[in-house]
Design a protein around this motif. Sequence first.
Motif, PDB file in Angstrom:
ATOM      1  N   TYR A  32      11.433   7.945   1.625  1.00 30.49           N
ATOM      2  CA  TYR A  32      10.102   7.366   1.427  1.00 30.49           C
ATOM      3  C   TYR A  32       9.097   8.499   1.259  1.00 30.49           C
ATOM      4  O   TYR A  32       9.423   9.682   1.450  1.00 30.49           O
ATOM      5  N   GLY A  33       7.883   8.119   0.898  1.00 31.15           N
ATOM      6  CA  GLY A  33       6.805   9.083   0.751  1.00 31.15           C
ATOM      7  C   GLY A  33       5.588   8.670   1.553  1.00 31.15           C
ATOM      8  O   GLY A  33       5.364   7.475   1.788  1.00 31.15           O
ATOM      9  N   PHE A  35       1.297   9.506   2.062  1.00 32.69           N
ATOM     10  CA  PHE A  35       0.109  10.091   1.448  1.00 32.69           C
ATOM     11  C   PHE A  35      -1.085   9.956   2.397  1.00 32.69           C
ATOM     12  O   PHE A  35      -1.115   9.055   3.223  1.00 32.69           O
ATOM     13  N   TYR A  37      -5.414   9.800   1.945  1.00 36.04           N
ATOM     14  CA  TYR A  37      -6.541   9.713   1.042  1.00 36.04           C
ATOM     15  C   TYR A  37      -7.834   9.798   1.834  1.00 36.04           C
ATOM     16  O   TYR A  37      -7.913   9.355   2.987  1.00 36.04           O
ATOM     17  N   TYR A  50       0.565  14.963   0.220  1.00 37.36           N
ATOM     18  CA  TYR A  50       1.778  14.146   0.143  1.00 37.36           C
ATOM     19  C   TYR A  50       2.895  14.795   0.977  1.00 37.36           C
ATOM     20  O   TYR A  50       3.033  16.021   1.006  1.00 37.36           O
ATOM     21  N   PHE A  91      -7.405   7.375   4.915  1.00 40.40           N
ATOM     22  CA  PHE A  91      -6.348   6.384   4.882  1.00 40.40           C
ATOM     23  C   PHE A  91      -4.988   7.056   4.746  1.00 40.40           C
ATOM     24  O   PHE A  91      -4.803   7.955   3.911  1.00 40.40           O
ATOM     25  N   VAL A  95       4.964   4.775   0.737  1.00 46.20           N
ATOM     26  CA  VAL A  95       5.709   4.161  -0.360  1.00 46.20           C
ATOM     27  C   VAL A  95       7.189   4.285  -0.078  1.00 46.20           C
ATOM     28  O   VAL A  95       7.724   5.388   0.066  1.00 46.20           O
TER      29      VAL A  95
ATOM     30  N   LYS B  98       9.213   8.031  -8.398  1.00 47.32           N
ATOM     31  CA  LYS B  98       9.220   7.400  -7.080  1.00 47.32           C
ATOM     32  C   LYS B  98       8.009   7.710  -6.221  1.00 47.32           C
ATOM     33  O   LYS B  98       7.366   6.819  -5.682  1.00 47.32           O
ATOM     34  N   TYR B  99       7.698   8.963  -6.002  1.00 48.57           N
ATOM     35  CA  TYR B  99       6.716   9.330  -4.989  1.00 48.57           C
ATOM     36  C   TYR B  99       5.480   9.980  -5.565  1.00 48.57           C
ATOM     37  O   TYR B  99       4.831  10.793  -4.912  1.00 48.57           O
TER      38      TYR B  99
END
Lengths: 114, 113
Positions: A32-33, A35, A37, A50, A91, A95, B98-99
Amino acid sequence: AQKITQTQPGMFVQEKEAVTLDCTYDTSDPSYGLFWYKQPSSGEMIFLIYQGSYDQQNATEGRYSLNFQKARKSANLVISASQLGDSAMYFCAFVPSSASKIIFGSGTRLSIRP
Amino acid sequence: SQTIHQWPATLVQPVGSPLSLECTVEGTSNPNLYWYRQAAGRGLQLLFYSVGIGQISSEVPQNLSASRPQDRQFILSSKKLLLSDSGFYLCAWREGQKYSPLHFGNGTRLTVT
């Protein structure tokens, strides 16, 4: 279901101090990733940093770094030497590998005191 | 370089009126496109996303719809607005990898009166 949590609705920090914004997530995906913001009062959403779940090292971008603890499922944002311009909503977002959608946490409002 | 345009910046509409918000992306092809809504002081709620022309995934809304008539155009619509539709609407795009991160437009502040 995937879930992302930011437990600090608001924070006040003195200028030039470091600040850590918390973010935890819940997923069974191995890949998964994550992030972060920034949203100033103007409303624009600015991508900061990221972290990939398989990255060996914590991500860094200038004064921003991500304290990634995979076993604890946390991805905290660290801002070093805070500035007045850092006052904004922040935030955390997630993903999973299996989906195209990105899920956001509820945000943390950071206020920097001069 | 890639840019995203979203308009209008602000909109005041009466209850029951239609809505059309438009978003276009330049400098990339076959992007993933997204509509988010943000209530005042709150987080981002995903409304719709699209991975290709004519492909729309709906996450939440009952009286909102989205369309992608062209590769880099994403439209958010409503036939009849409700008071609860007021909010800050953000369009975003990302590459299909994907990322890759989301890149946001400047948003539309919608007030339904």
